[in-house]
Design a protein around this motif. Structure first.
Motif, PDB file in Angstrom:
ATOM      1  N   ASP A  11       0.825  -1.208   0.000  1.00 53.89           N
ATOM      2  CA  ASP A  11       0.000   0.000   0.000  1.00 53.89           C
ATOM      3  C   ASP A  11       0.862   1.261   0.000  1.00 53.89           C
ATOM      4  OD1 ASP A  11      -2.188  -1.683   0.119  1.00 53.89           O
ATOM      5  OD2 ASP A  11      -2.459  -1.454   2.286  1.00 53.89           O
ATOM      6  N   THR A  12       1.904   1.247   0.835  1.00 56.78           N
ATOM      7  CA  THR A  12       2.778   2.423   0.916  1.00 56.78           C
ATOM      8  C   THR A  12       3.471   2.680  -0.416  1.00 56.78           C
ATOM      9  OG1 THR A  12       3.175   1.946   3.260  1.00 56.78           O
ATOM     10  CG2 THR A  12       4.693   3.471   2.178  1.00 56.78           C
ATOM     11  N   LEU A  13       3.985   1.614  -1.028  1.00 59.81           N
ATOM     12  CA  LEU A  13       4.670   1.762  -2.307  1.00 59.81           C
ATOM     13  C   LEU A  13       3.692   2.203  -3.392  1.00 59.81           C
ATOM     14  CD1 LEU A  13       7.307   1.458  -3.890  1.00 59.81           C
ATOM     15  CD2 LEU A  13       6.711  -0.953  -4.273  1.00 59.81           C
ATOM     16  N   GLN A  14       2.486   1.664  -3.367  1.00 66.90           N
ATOM     17  CA  GLN A  14       1.477   2.068  -4.351  1.00 66.90           C
ATOM     18  C   GLN A  14       1.209   3.570  -4.278  1.00 66.90           C
ATOM     19  OE1 GLN A  14      -2.623   0.818  -3.673  1.00 66.90           O
ATOM     20  NE2 GLN A  14      -2.810   0.242  -5.830  1.00 66.90           N
ATOM     21  N   ARG A  15       1.115   4.107  -3.063  1.00 70.90           N
ATOM     22  CA  ARG A  15       0.880   5.542  -2.907  1.00 70.90           C
ATOM     23  C   ARG A  15       2.065   6.355  -3.428  1.00 70.90           C
ATOM     24  NH1 ARG A  15      -1.485   3.681   2.000  1.00 70.90           N
ATOM     25  NH2 ARG A  15       0.447   4.085   3.164  1.00 70.90           N
ATOM     26  N   GLN A  16       3.268   5.863  -3.189  1.00 72.77           N
ATOM     27  CA  GLN A  16       4.454   6.585  -3.673  1.00 72.77           C
ATOM     28  C   GLN A  16       4.507   6.583  -5.206  1.00 72.77           C
ATOM     29  OE1 GLN A  16       6.505   8.435  -2.054  1.00 72.77           O
ATOM     30  NE2 GLN A  16       6.432   7.801   0.087  1.00 72.77           N
ATOM     31  N   PHE A  17       4.221   5.438  -5.814  1.00 74.89           N
ATOM     32  CA  PHE A  17       4.212   5.367  -7.277  1.00 74.89           C
ATOM     33  C   PHE A  17       3.114   6.264  -7.858  1.00 74.89           C
ATOM     34  CE2 PHE A  17       6.157   0.812  -7.545  1.00 74.89           C
ATOM     35  CZ  PHE A  17       7.429   1.357  -7.445  1.00 74.89           C
ATOM     36  N   ALA A  18       1.932   6.229  -7.241  1.00 75.96           N
ATOM     37  CA  ALA A  18       0.799   6.994  -7.772  1.00 75.96           C
ATOM     38  C   ALA A  18       1.048   8.493  -7.733  1.00 75.96           C
ATOM     39  CB  ALA A  18      -0.467   6.650  -6.996  1.00 75.96           C
ATOM     40  N   ALA A  19       1.935   8.947  -6.855  1.00 72.23           N
ATOM     41  CA  ALA A  19       2.209  10.376  -6.728  1.00 72.23           C
ATOM     42  C   ALA A  19       3.189  10.890  -7.786  1.00 72.23           C
ATOM     43  CB  ALA A  19       2.760  10.674  -5.328  1.00 72.23           C
ATOM     44  N   LEU A  20       3.759   9.992  -8.588  1.00 67.51           N
ATOM     45  CA  LEU A  20       4.757  10.408  -9.571  1.00 67.51           C
ATOM     46  C   LEU A  20       4.104  11.105 -10.759  1.00 67.51           C
ATOM     47  CD1 LEU A  20       6.973   7.177  -9.707  1.00 67.51           C
ATOM     48  CD2 LEU A  20       7.471   9.307  -8.478  1.00 67.51           C
ATOM     49  N   ASP A  21       4.803  12.077 -11.324  1.00 66.86           N
ATOM     50  CA  ASP A  21       4.398  12.718 -12.568  1.00 66.86           C
ATOM     51  C   ASP A  21       5.031  11.915 -13.697  1.00 66.86           C
ATOM     52  OD1 ASP A  21       3.915  14.255 -14.783  1.00 66.86           O
ATOM     53  OD2 ASP A  21       4.537  16.150 -13.889  1.00 66.86           O
ATOM     54  N   PHE A  22       4.306  10.881 -14.141  1.00 62.81           N
ATOM     55  CA  PHE A  22       4.909   9.942 -15.080  1.00 62.81           C
ATOM     56  C   PHE A  22       5.148  10.572 -16.447  1.00 62.81           C
ATOM     57  CE2 PHE A  22       5.041   5.992 -17.663  1.00 62.81           C
ATOM     58  CZ  PHE A  22       6.048   5.352 -16.962  1.00 62.81           C
ATOM     59  N   THR A  23       4.279  11.484 -16.848  1.00 62.27           N
ATOM     60  CA  THR A  23       4.456  12.143 -18.147  1.00 62.27           C
ATOM     61  C   THR A  23       5.764  12.922 -18.192  1.00 62.27           C
ATOM     62  OG1 THR A  23       2.067  12.335 -18.401  1.00 62.27           O
ATOM     63  CG2 THR A  23       3.440  13.769 -19.769  1.00 62.27           C
ATOM     64  N   LYS A  24       6.078  13.588 -17.095  1.00 62.01           N
ATOM     65  CA  LYS A  24       7.287  14.399 -17.038  1.00 62.01           C
ATOM     66  C   LYS A  24       8.546  13.548 -17.202  1.00 62.01           C
ATOM     67  CE  LYS A  24       9.769  17.623 -14.014  1.00 62.01           C
ATOM     68  NZ  LYS A  24       9.786  18.303 -12.695  1.00 62.01           N
ATOM     69  N   ILE A  25       8.581  12.399 -16.566  1.00 67.61           N
ATOM     70  CA  ILE A  25       9.810  11.600 -16.588  1.00 67.61           C
ATOM     71  C   ILE A  25       9.960  10.792 -17.873  1.00 67.61           C
ATOM     72  CG2 ILE A  25       9.888  11.456 -14.082  1.00 67.61           C
ATOM     73  CD1 ILE A  25       8.854   8.637 -14.225  1.00 67.61           C
ATOM     74  N   GLN A  26       8.975  10.878 -18.784  1.00 64.58           N
ATOM     75  CA  GLN A  26       9.085  10.174 -20.062  1.00 64.58           C
ATOM     76  C   GLN A  26       9.765  11.015 -21.133  1.00 64.58           C
ATOM     77  OE1 GLN A  26       4.843   9.039 -20.514  1.00 64.58           O
ATOM     78  NE2 GLN A  26       5.575   6.965 -20.761  1.00 64.58           N
ATOM     79  N   SER A  27      10.088  12.250 -20.842  1.00 64.58           N
ATOM     80  CA  SER A  27      10.693  13.124 -21.844  1.00 64.58           C
ATOM     81  C   SER A  27      12.147  12.731 -22.074  1.00 64.58           C
ATOM     82  CB  SER A  27      10.616  14.585 -21.391  1.00 64.58           C
ATOM     83  OG  SER A  27       9.277  14.965 -21.192  1.00 64.58           O
ATOM     84  N   ALA A  28      12.488  12.463 -23.325  1.00 63.12           N
ATOM     85  CA  ALA A  28      13.862  12.074 -23.659  1.00 63.12           C
ATOM     86  C   ALA A  28      14.757  13.304 -23.768  1.00 63.12           C
ATOM     87  CB  ALA A  28      13.879  11.294 -24.967  1.00 63.12           C
ATOM     88  N   ASP A  29      16.009  13.128 -23.432  1.00 61.04           N
ATOM     89  CA  ASP A  29      17.023  14.182 -23.511  1.00 61.04           C
ATOM     90  C   ASP A  29      17.907  13.887 -24.728  1.00 61.04           C
ATOM     91  OD1 ASP A  29      19.198  15.856 -23.290  1.00 61.04           O
ATOM     92  OD2 ASP A  29      19.485  15.535 -21.142  1.00 61.04           O
ATOM     93  N   ALA A  30      17.809  14.735 -25.741  1.00 61.22           N
ATOM     94  CA  ALA A  30      18.545  14.486 -26.983  1.00 61.22           C
ATOM     95  C   ALA A  30      20.043  14.378 -26.750  1.00 61.22           C
ATOM     96  CB  ALA A  30      18.245  15.588 -27.995  1.00 61.22           C
ATOM     97  N   SER A  31      20.565  15.159 -25.803  1.00 63.27           N
ATOM     98  CA  SER A  31      22.003  15.097 -25.543  1.00 63.27           C
ATOM     99  C   SER A  31      22.388  13.783 -24.893  1.00 63.27           C
ATOM    100  CB  SER A  31      22.426  16.259 -24.649  1.00 63.27           C
ATOM    101  OG  SER A  31      21.779  16.196 -23.386  1.00 63.27           O
ATOM    102  N   ALA A  32      21.489  13.218 -24.079  1.00 61.67           N
ATOM    103  CA  ALA A  32      21.778  11.944 -23.427  1.00 61.67           C
ATOM    104  C   ALA A  32      21.686  10.779 -24.397  1.00 61.67           C
ATOM    105  CB  ALA A  32      20.817  11.729 -22.255  1.00 61.67           C
ATOM    106  N   THR A  33      20.735  10.831 -25.334  1.00 57.67           N
ATOM    107  CA  THR A  33      20.577   9.724 -26.271  1.00 57.67           C
ATOM    108  C   THR A  33      21.703   9.671 -27.293  1.00 57.67           C
ATOM    109  OG1 THR A  33      19.159  11.078 -27.689  1.00 57.67           O
ATOM    110  CG2 THR A  33      18.068   9.712 -26.038  1.00 57.67           C
ATOM    111  N   ALA A  34      22.456  10.747 -27.440  1.00 58.64           N
ATOM    112  CA  ALA A  34      23.536  10.801 -28.435  1.00 58.64           C
ATOM    113  C   ALA A  34      24.896  10.421 -27.861  1.00 58.64           C
ATOM    114  CB  ALA A  34      23.602  12.202 -29.037  1.00 58.64           C
ATOM    115  N   LEU A  35      24.963  10.081 -26.574  1.00 60.79           N
ATOM    116  CA  LEU A  35      26.248   9.780 -25.942  1.00 60.79           C
ATOM    117  C   LEU A  35      26.854   8.499 -26.503  1.00 60.79           C
ATOM    118  CD1 LEU A  35      25.333  10.618 -22.247  1.00 60.79           C
ATOM    119  CD2 LEU A  35      26.862  11.929 -23.727  1.00 60.79           C
TER     120      LEU A  35
END
Length: 474
Positions: free
Chosen positions: A326-350
């Motif tokens: 239950d505790t972990l479920q609440r922590q996961f549910a609070a995440l802004d999942f859309t935000k963390i899906q954004s790719a960083d072009a500089s990181a993908t080119a390493l």
């Protein structure tokens, strides 16, 4: 057959249930995981999954964590409810059929990262004498695991080793890990339809941790395939209500800030303070860490003797959610999942640095700076080119049964009603906040909805098409 009838017959045929591909394969681009179709960054929100502990892997009985479809269906539904998109399995039996379980997790939008070794003799590298265990028989079994799972789109990758490098390991061990990685990747290149990432899972042992990552992830021109594609870290430094600094997460970010491959926690979830708060989840998926880390896997899904579990399996074939779930479920549910899906072009080119002795800090003492790798044992080249003999090759199968038959109790002891796998659309993976069942007495609107893309939707469409066909044929 008349043209109209032919067209309608073709329409009805197209509407027949097809094999579900709920996820798209994940690729490694620079230091990030990227969805191969959407181009979005993939952040691992996962659990370690080894139900039954060491006894859950029993080759004599023909069982392992992915051999029982009923158990996998139940656990896939509970993982969906938790918000998980990835699981890790440590010990697998390549002689059993994994099609149903792998397909269930695929339909649920959950990826798999799999270890190719086992604790049985001659089925892993011996850190005390790796030259003795690195054999054609050992590699044949490794390749059999690849054959079992290479066809599943939700296969995220393989681990060629887990915590093999530690204080007791001999100086030659890192070279043998690179050799196994090379052999795995060369086999995949010849025998699989797509690149499948291969990496290593390391213990958080200092001061050798940075040297381990540097040695395994640099580039050897004449042994290009020996470079790991991803690096997992088993870390339990965040305990209780710690902080980014007090836990040492700041040091980890600094250590891996220059990584050219994806880094993630292949295990985390300290139990020195109980009950667990899982406050590290918010830190792991925050701006402080997502520039370097690609998520992680909580240790562990099932309650075993070590008391790290989220779910307890009962003797009467039922299961009970624990407070940590239950505790972990609440922590996961609070995440802004859309935000963390954004790719960083500089990181993908390493791109990786060329291997050299200068990459090794020497802080660990006698850490290897020898990048000349062991030669393959006799017969391995033939297996790589022609496939390992008598292997069971897995295949994606239709998931027609989604309802969970086993009783599952919530952490208050109430049975969860309507628990089922929610079959996702062909371009989706599971995300936090999507529950598929509720406790008894809960608001009916919170219970699991009918699975999308399942046999019922297809059946309705087929009946409609066939009805129209019959009417027009009169």
């Amino acid at each position: 057959m008349a043209p109209m009838k032919t067209a309608l017959f073709s329409l009805a045929t197209l509407l027949l249930p097809s094999v579900v591909q709920a996820v798209q394969p994940i690729e490694v681009q620079g230091s990030e995981f990227i969805n191969s179709v959407s181009g979005k960054r993939f952040q691992m929100i996962g659990v370690a999954y080894q139900p039954g502990g060491s006894s859950g892997f029993n080759p004599e009985a023909g069982t392992d964590p992915l051999s029982d479809a009923n158990i996998c269906r139940r656990d896939a539904a509970l993982m969906q409810r938790l918000g998980v998109n990835t699981l890790r399995v440590y010990n697998l039996n390549p002689d059993v059929n994994h099609d149903e379980c792998a397909s269930i997790f695929n339909a649920a939008g959950i990826y798999m990262i799999l270890d190719v070794n086992s604790p049985l003799p001659n089925q892993s590298l011996n850190r005390g004498a790796p030259w003795e265990s690195y054999s054609s028989d050992y590699l044949a079994r490794v390749f059999q695991v690849v054959e079992n799972f290479k066809a599943f789109p939700n296969l995220l990758g393989f681990f060629s080793g887990n915590e093999v490098i530690n204080e007791e390991s001999v100086v030659e061990v890192p070279g043998y890990i690179r050799a196994v990685t090379r052999d795995l990747k060369d086999y995949i290149a010849k025998q699989a339809d797509r690149p499948i990432p291969v990496g290593y899972s390391a213990a958080d042992v200092r001061p050798m941790l940075p040297d381990t990552a540097a040695y395994l992830s640099c580039a050897i021109a004449e042994e290009a395939s020996s470079k790991i594609d991803l690096f997992g870290l088993n870390s339990y430094s965040w305990c209780g209500d710690a902080s980014f600094d007090s836990s040492g997460y700041d040091t980890l970010v600094a250590d891996f800030n220059a990584t050219t491959i994806p880094i993630f926690f292949s295990e985390y979830g300290c139990i020195e303070v109980k009950p667990r708060l899982f406050t590290e989840v918010a830190a792991l998926y925050s701006d402080q860490m997502t520039g370097v880390f690609s998520g992680g896997l909580i240790y562990e899904y099932t309650q075993e003797e070590n008391n790290y579990g989220l779910v307890e399996f009962n003797d009467n074939n039922t299961a009970s959610l624990l407070g940590d779930y239950d505790t972990l479920q609440r922590q996961f549910a609070a995440l802004d999942f859309t935000k963390i899906q954004s790719a960083d072009a500089s990181a993908t080119a390493l791109t990786p640095e060329p291997c050299s002795a200068e990459l090794i800090t020497g802080a660990a003492g006698n850490f290897s700076t020898n990048f000349t790798l062991p030669s393959r044992p006799s017969g391995v080249d033939d297996m790589i080119n022609n496939g390992v003999p008598n292997a069971k090759t897995g295949r994606l199968v239709e998931v027609t049964e989604t309802s969970v038959g086993e009783t599952v109790y919530d952490s208050s002891g109430n049975p969860i009603q309507g628990l089922a796998v929610n079959v996702l659309a062909d371009d989706q993976s599971n995300t936090p906040g999507s529950a598929t069942g509720s406790s008894s007495g809960a608001n009916p609107s919170q219970t699991g909805a009918a699975p999308r893309g399942g046999w019922m939707d297809s059946a309705v469409l087929i009946v409609g098409a066939l009805t129209l066909l019959a009417a027009l044929s009169v």
